[in-house]
Design a protein around this motif. Structure first.
Motif, PDB file in Angstrom:
ATOM      1  N   GLN A   1       0.841  -1.202   0.000  1.00  0.00           N
ATOM      2  CA  GLN A   1       0.000   0.000   0.000  1.00  0.00           C
ATOM      3  C   GLN A   1       0.874   1.249   0.000  1.00  0.00           C
ATOM      4  N   ALA A   2       0.469   2.211  -0.800  1.00  0.00           N
ATOM      5  CA  ALA A   2       1.284   3.421  -0.966  1.00  0.00           C
ATOM      6  C   ALA A   2       1.452   4.187   0.335  1.00  0.00           C
ATOM      7  N   ASN A   3       0.468   4.076   1.235  1.00  0.00           N
ATOM      8  CA  ASN A   3       0.540   4.880   2.465  1.00  0.00           C
ATOM      9  C   ASN A   3       1.053   4.090   3.668  1.00  0.00           C
ATOM     10  N   VAL A   4       1.631   2.916   3.420  1.00  0.00           N
ATOM     11  CA  VAL A   4       2.203   2.132   4.526  1.00  0.00           C
ATOM     12  C   VAL A   4       3.723   2.270   4.490  1.00  0.00           C
ATOM     13  N   ASN A   5       4.295   2.506   5.669  1.00  0.00           N
ATOM     14  CA  ASN A   5       5.734   2.819   5.730  1.00  0.00           C
ATOM     15  C   ASN A   5       6.647   1.593   5.678  1.00  0.00           C
ATOM     16  N   GLY A   6       6.059   0.420   5.559  1.00  0.00           N
ATOM     17  CA  GLY A   6       6.866  -0.801   5.461  1.00  0.00           C
ATOM     18  C   GLY A   6       7.057  -1.516   6.768  1.00  0.00           C
ATOM     19  N   LYS A   7       6.700  -0.865   7.884  1.00  0.00           N
ATOM     20  CA  LYS A   7       6.826  -1.510   9.195  1.00  0.00           C
ATOM     21  C   LYS A   7       5.503  -2.200   9.542  1.00  0.00           C
ATOM     22  N   ILE A   8       5.620  -3.470   9.940  1.00  0.00           N
ATOM     23  CA  ILE A   8       4.417  -4.267  10.148  1.00  0.00           C
ATOM     24  C   ILE A   8       4.419  -4.879  11.542  1.00  0.00           C
ATOM     25  N   GLY A   9       3.295  -4.726  12.214  1.00  0.00           N
ATOM     26  CA  GLY A   9       3.074  -5.383  13.494  1.00  0.00           C
ATOM     27  C   GLY A   9       1.973  -6.419  13.372  1.00  0.00           C
ATOM     28  N   VAL A  10       1.926  -7.329  14.322  1.00  0.00           N
ATOM     29  CA  VAL A  10       0.828  -8.294  14.387  1.00  0.00           C
ATOM     30  C   VAL A  10       0.229  -8.230  15.781  1.00  0.00           C
ATOM     31  N   ILE A  11      -1.054  -8.539  15.863  1.00  0.00           N
ATOM     32  CA  ILE A  11      -1.740  -8.648  17.154  1.00  0.00           C
ATOM     33  C   ILE A  11      -2.767  -9.756  17.027  1.00  0.00           C
ATOM     34  N   GLY A  12      -2.968 -10.505  18.105  1.00  0.00           N
ATOM     35  CA  GLY A  12      -3.984 -11.543  18.071  1.00  0.00           C
ATOM     36  C   GLY A  12      -4.537 -11.807  19.451  1.00  0.00           C
ATOM     37  N   PHE A  13      -5.725 -12.364  19.462  1.00  0.00           N
ATOM     38  CA  PHE A  13      -6.475 -12.568  20.699  1.00  0.00           C
ATOM     39  C   PHE A  13      -6.819 -14.039  20.873  1.00  0.00           C
ATOM     40  N   CYS A  14      -6.636 -14.553  22.106  1.00  0.00           N
ATOM     41  CA  CYS A  14      -6.993 -15.936  22.399  1.00  0.00           C
ATOM     42  C   CYS A  14      -6.136 -16.866  21.523  1.00  0.00           C
ATOM     43  N   SER A  15      -6.734 -17.742  20.722  1.00  0.00           N
ATOM     44  CA  SER A  15      -5.885 -18.587  19.863  1.00  0.00           C
ATOM     45  C   SER A  15      -5.181 -17.732  18.813  1.00  0.00           C
ATOM     46  N   GLY A  16      -5.716 -16.542  18.537  1.00  0.00           N
ATOM     47  CA  GLY A  16      -5.011 -15.596  17.668  1.00  0.00           C
ATOM     48  C   GLY A  16      -3.772 -15.031  18.345  1.00  0.00           C
ATOM     49  N   GLY A  17      -3.797 -14.996  19.694  1.00  0.00           N
ATOM     50  CA  GLY A  17      -2.595 -14.602  20.439  1.00  0.00           C
ATOM     51  C   GLY A  17      -1.516 -15.655  20.297  1.00  0.00           C
ATOM     52  N   ARG A  18      -1.940 -16.916  20.322  1.00  0.00           N
ATOM     53  CA  ARG A  18      -0.987 -18.003  20.064  1.00  0.00           C
ATOM     54  C   ARG A  18      -0.408 -17.858  18.658  1.00  0.00           C
ATOM     55  N   ALA A  19      -1.272 -17.568  17.689  1.00  0.00           N
ATOM     56  CA  ALA A  19      -0.805 -17.406  16.309  1.00  0.00           C
ATOM     57  C   ALA A  19       0.150 -16.216  16.194  1.00  0.00           C
ATOM     58  N   THR A  20      -0.115 -15.167  16.982  1.00  0.00           N
ATOM     59  CA  THR A  20       0.782 -14.010  16.984  1.00  0.00           C
ATOM     60  C   THR A  20       2.169 -14.403  17.479  1.00  0.00           C
ATOM     61  N   TYR A  21       2.182 -15.192  18.564  1.00  0.00           N
ATOM     62  CA  TYR A  21       3.467 -15.654  19.096  1.00  0.00           C
ATOM     63  C   TYR A  21       4.193 -16.482  18.043  1.00  0.00           C
ATOM     64  N   MET A  22       3.436 -17.351  17.374  1.00  0.00           N
ATOM     65  CA  MET A  22       4.051 -18.194  16.349  1.00  0.00           C
ATOM     66  C   MET A  22       4.535 -17.347  15.168  1.00  0.00           C
ATOM     67  N   ALA A  23       3.770 -16.315  14.805  1.00  0.00           N
ATOM     68  CA  ALA A  23       4.195 -15.419  13.716  1.00  0.00           C
ATOM     69  C   ALA A  23       5.509 -14.734  14.085  1.00  0.00           C
ATOM     70  N   ALA A  24       5.612 -14.316  15.344  1.00  0.00           N
ATOM     71  CA  ALA A  24       6.861 -13.667  15.783  1.00  0.00           C
ATOM     72  C   ALA A  24       8.041 -14.624  15.688  1.00  0.00           C
ATOM     73  N   CYS A  25       7.751 -15.918  15.838  1.00  0.00           N
ATOM     74  CA  CYS A  25       8.813 -16.935  15.788  1.00  0.00           C
ATOM     75  C   CYS A  25       9.166 -17.354  14.360  1.00  0.00           C
ATOM     76  N   THR A  26       8.215 -17.226  13.435  1.00  0.00           N
ATOM     77  CA  THR A  26       8.410 -17.858  12.122  1.00  0.00           C
ATOM     78  C   THR A  26       8.382 -16.892  10.937  1.00  0.00           C
ATOM     79  N   ILE A  27       7.845 -15.702  11.114  1.00  0.00           N
ATOM     80  CA  ILE A  27       7.753 -14.771   9.976  1.00  0.00           C
ATOM     81  C   ILE A  27       8.834 -13.707  10.123  1.00  0.00           C
ATOM     82  N   PRO A  28       9.738 -13.635   9.164  1.00  0.00           N
ATOM     83  CA  PRO A  28      10.816 -12.653   9.272  1.00  0.00           C
ATOM     84  C   PRO A  28      10.320 -11.228   9.006  1.00  0.00           C
ATOM     85  N   ASN A  29      11.083 -10.290   9.472  1.00  0.00           N
ATOM     86  CA  ASN A  29      10.837  -8.880   9.166  1.00  0.00           C
ATOM     87  C   ASN A  29       9.518  -8.345   9.706  1.00  0.00           C
TER      88      ASN A  29
END
Lengths: 254, 104
Positions: free
Chosen positions: A110-138
């Motif tokens: 997206q033209a208006n996104v600065n390239g920095k990306i965060g993730v957030i998740g709730f409940c089992s989505g919180g687990r997925a967030t933890y896993m994303a932090a472990c497995t998705i680079p950058n």
């Protein structure tokens, strides 16, 4: 003060395995580059509240997308789709991680996104967030909200769809992590959160945990009995400050 | 608990009525997890579906644990009463003429 004008839409993007996926996309209407956030829903599915969360982030000056991780289970109301997903074990870790990766790529395009990306998740989505932090680079920031089963106390609960305990992948984490937990929660229990915190500390990871008395599971979500006003107010303040710190663009407004 | 643990009850010769009317059901998915509508942190959910037909439609309930246990008791009681009355009728030769005399 002036409130942000917002633009929202349901956007299509390529997810796991090149599958066409979809997400509720909300961003500020003003010009200028902003940080991006992928919002990961829990087992309850792609419901109204998780889309409200995306709008809340846009209101606070971020571009956020809430993907439908149950897109492979067909159309229908969120509860009916979740009911269809549940007996199959839900979306697999591979599908969720592939879809998060696709959503992050969508945001970065997206033209208006600065390239920095965060993730957030709730409940089992919180687990997925933890896993994303472990497995998705950058990724630049991860917010785990009461993610259950990050610690697996009974290996018999591991499944083909969720074959590993996320905590066992902690050494791979590169993004700073914020964790919000209720001290009355059963999954994650206090002991589970102690173990996660000890692991991150031992590995020298950047983390910030906030553990609330008088709260259990789901205390940010005002649609359920777990909602706790004071803890939610403090929790959202922590989340916005954390993303402001890690996703802001020195040359932009966010 | 976001566990995705589901107990499946196989149903035979069974039906449920939903928003589209009556349908045959062959499975009850039973679980204890965060409800969608009941004002509880956890609830006993039952989804009655026709898995053989794809399972896309469901008739659903979300019950508190106390209510679910009360329901189990009353299901057992209703079955016991019904089967006892049926057995009495059979033992009495189940004479429909006598039973239906008031209709004549």
């Amino acid at each position: 003060m002036a409130y942000e004008g917002l633009q929202t839409e349901t956007a299509k993007f390529r997810g796991h395995n090149g599958d066409m996926s979809e997400g509720y996309f909300a961003r500020p209407a003003r010009s200028g580059k902003v940080g991006g956030i992928v919002v990961i829903h829990g087992a309850g599915g792609w419901d109204e509240w998780v889309c409200e969360v995306a709008r809340k982030f846009a209101h606070h000056g971020f571009a956020a997308i809430s993907p439908n991780f149950y897109v492979r289970f067909g159309e229908g109301s969120p509860d009916d789709v979740a009911a269809r997903a549940r007996p199959t074990g839900g979306a697999s870790d591979a599908e969720v991680m592939g879809d998060v990766l696709g959503a992050a790529a969508f945001l970065r395009a997206q033209a208006n996104v600065n390239g920095k990306i965060g993730v957030i998740g709730f409940c089992s989505g919180g687990r997925a967030t933890y896993m994303a932090a472990c497995t998705i680079p950058n990724l630049q920031a991860a917010v785990d909200c009461w993610g259950g089963s990050v610690v697996v106390n009974d290996p018999a609960t591991l499944t083909a769809k969720r074959p590993v305990a996320p905590i066992d992948l902690s050494a791979n984490i590169t993004a700073p992590m914020l964790g919000l937990f209720g001290n009355d929660d059963m999954n994650p229990s206090r002991a589970d959160v102690d173990k996660i915190e000890a692991t991150l500390k031992r590995l020298g990871k950047s983390y910030e945990f906030h553990r609330y008395d008088g709260a259990g599971h789901n205390f940010l979500n005002y649609n359920g009995p777990g909602y706790r006003l004071q803890q939610a107010q403090d929790g959202w303040k922590r989340v916005m400050a954390f993303y402001g710190k890690h996703l802001s663009d020195p040359s932009g407004t966010r | 608990m976001c566990s995705y643990i589901v107990m499946k009850a196989a149903l035979r010769d069974s039906s449920a009525k939903g928003s589209k009317g009556w349908m045959s059901v062959d499975t009850a998915n039973v679980y204890y997890d965060h409800p969608f509508h009941a004002p509880l942190d956890h609830a006993l959910g039952i989804d009655f579906i026709n898995e053989a037909a794809g399972g896309r439609e469901r008739v659903a309930v979300e019950l508190s644990a106390e209510s679910a246990r009360e329901l189990i008791k009353q299901i057992e009681a209703a079955l016991a009463n019904g089967e006892r009355e049926h057995a009495i009728a059979v033992a009495a030769n189940n004479t429909p003429v006598a039973n239906c005399e008031y209709l004549t």
